[in-house]
Design a protein around this motif. Structure first.
Motif, PDB file in Angstrom:
ATOM      1  N   LYS A  35      47.560  22.036  39.655  1.00 28.73           N
ATOM      2  CA  LYS A  35      47.518  22.846  40.884  1.00 28.73           C
ATOM      3  C   LYS A  35      46.210  23.619  40.940  1.00 28.73           C
ATOM      4  O   LYS A  35      45.732  24.131  39.925  1.00 28.73           O
ATOM      5  N   ILE A  36      45.651  23.721  42.125  1.00 28.68           N
ATOM      6  CA  ILE A  36      44.494  24.580  42.370  1.00 28.68           C
ATOM      7  C   ILE A  36      44.915  25.572  43.449  1.00 28.68           C
ATOM      8  O   ILE A  36      45.247  25.183  44.561  1.00 28.68           O
ATOM      9  N   HIS A  37      44.923  26.855  43.099  1.00 28.56           N
ATOM     10  CA  HIS A  37      45.332  27.903  44.038  1.00 28.56           C
ATOM     11  C   HIS A  37      44.114  28.715  44.457  1.00 28.56           C
ATOM     12  O   HIS A  37      43.364  29.203  43.611  1.00 28.56           O
ATOM     13  N   ASP A  38      43.946  28.860  45.753  1.00 23.88           N
ATOM     14  CA  ASP A  38      42.871  29.696  46.295  1.00 23.88           C
ATOM     15  C   ASP A  38      43.393  31.125  46.369  1.00 23.88           C
ATOM     16  O   ASP A  38      44.275  31.437  47.172  1.00 23.88           O
ATOM     17  N   VAL A  39      42.877  31.989  45.528  1.00 19.90           N
ATOM     18  CA  VAL A  39      43.316  33.382  45.487  1.00 19.90           C
ATOM     19  C   VAL A  39      42.187  34.331  45.899  1.00 19.90           C
ATOM     20  O   VAL A  39      42.271  35.528  45.657  1.00 19.90           O
ATOM     21  N   SER A  40      41.167  33.809  46.524  1.00 20.72           N
ATOM     22  CA  SER A  40      39.990  34.618  46.869  1.00 20.72           C
ATOM     23  C   SER A  40      40.318  35.749  47.841  1.00 20.72           C
ATOM     24  O   SER A  40      39.667  36.785  47.810  1.00 20.72           O
ATOM     25  N   LYS A  41      41.331  35.576  48.675  1.00 21.48           N
ATOM     26  CA  LYS A  41      41.681  36.615  49.632  1.00 21.48           C
ATOM     27  C   LYS A  41      42.686  37.606  49.066  1.00 21.48           C
ATOM     28  O   LYS A  41      42.963  38.632  49.665  1.00 21.48           O
ATOM     29  N   MET A  42      43.235  37.298  47.874  1.00 23.14           N
ATOM     30  CA  MET A  42      44.242  38.170  47.262  1.00 23.14           C
ATOM     31  C   MET A  42      43.688  39.081  46.181  1.00 23.14           C
ATOM     32  O   MET A  42      44.248  40.144  45.929  1.00 23.14           O
ATOM     33  N   THR A  43      42.629  38.649  45.513  1.00 22.77           N
ATOM     34  CA  THR A  43      42.105  39.416  44.385  1.00 22.77           C
ATOM     35  C   THR A  43      40.596  39.222  44.267  1.00 22.77           C
ATOM     36  O   THR A  43      40.069  38.196  44.686  1.00 22.77           O
ATOM     37  N   ALA A  44      39.942  40.218  43.702  1.00 21.37           N
ATOM     38  CA  ALA A  44      38.504  40.108  43.453  1.00 21.37           C
ATOM     39  C   ALA A  44      38.241  39.528  42.062  1.00 21.37           C
ATOM     40  O   ALA A  44      37.101  39.276  41.705  1.00 21.37           O
ATOM     41  N   MET A  45      39.298  39.305  41.292  1.00 24.73           N
ATOM     42  CA  MET A  45      39.154  38.822  39.922  1.00 24.73           C
ATOM     43  C   MET A  45      38.711  37.362  39.861  1.00 24.73           C
ATOM     44  O   MET A  45      37.931  36.990  38.983  1.00 24.73           O
ATOM     45  N   ALA A  46      39.199  36.546  40.778  1.00 20.61           N
ATOM     46  CA  ALA A  46      38.889  35.113  40.749  1.00 20.61           C
ATOM     47  C   ALA A  46      38.966  34.554  42.157  1.00 20.61           C
ATOM     48  O   ALA A  46      39.595  35.139  43.043  1.00 20.61           O
ATOM     49  N   ASP A  47      38.327  33.407  42.358  1.00 19.79           N
ATOM     50  CA  ASP A  47      38.419  32.702  43.628  1.00 19.79           C
ATOM     51  C   ASP A  47      39.506  31.633  43.589  1.00 19.79           C
ATOM     52  O   ASP A  47      40.197  31.392  44.562  1.00 19.79           O
ATOM     53  N   PHE A  48      39.610  30.942  42.438  1.00 15.95           N
ATOM     54  CA  PHE A  48      40.595  29.876  42.284  1.00 15.95           C
ATOM     55  C   PHE A  48      41.271  29.980  40.929  1.00 15.95           C
ATOM     56  O   PHE A  48      40.627  30.339  39.935  1.00 15.95           O
TER      57      PHE A  48
END
Length: 77
Positions: A42-55
């Motif tokens: 799985k590749i999750h795009d978390v760029s809009k949820m956290t500044a820690m990581a983009d994916f």
């Protein structure tokens, strides 16, 4: 699978102009996981949820040796 082969393929993904900077790294990590027989990839795009990581790139492995090989290859990426 030799390190030279993995390096060549990862560099091809990294230099792909159709992918943006953080996504190409996530795709390269996913390629390594898939070629080392990782499952449930799985590749999750978390760029809009956290500044820690983009994916977040996640996969399952059948045993600790397989997961260590995947992690080692990604670390040498």
């Amino acid at each position: 699978m030799s390190r030279e082969y993995v390096k060549k393929e990862v560099e091809a993904i990294y230099k792909d102009k159709s992918l943006e900077a953080p996504l190409n790294l996530a795709m390269a990590a996913a390629w390594i996981m898939g070629n080392f027989k990782g499952t449930n990839l799985k590749i999750h795009d978390v760029s809009k949820m956290t500044a820690m990581a983009d994916f977040f790139v996640i996969c399952s492995a059948e045993n600790p040796t397989q997961s260590a090989a995947i992690a080692d290859s990604i670390a040498h990426m």
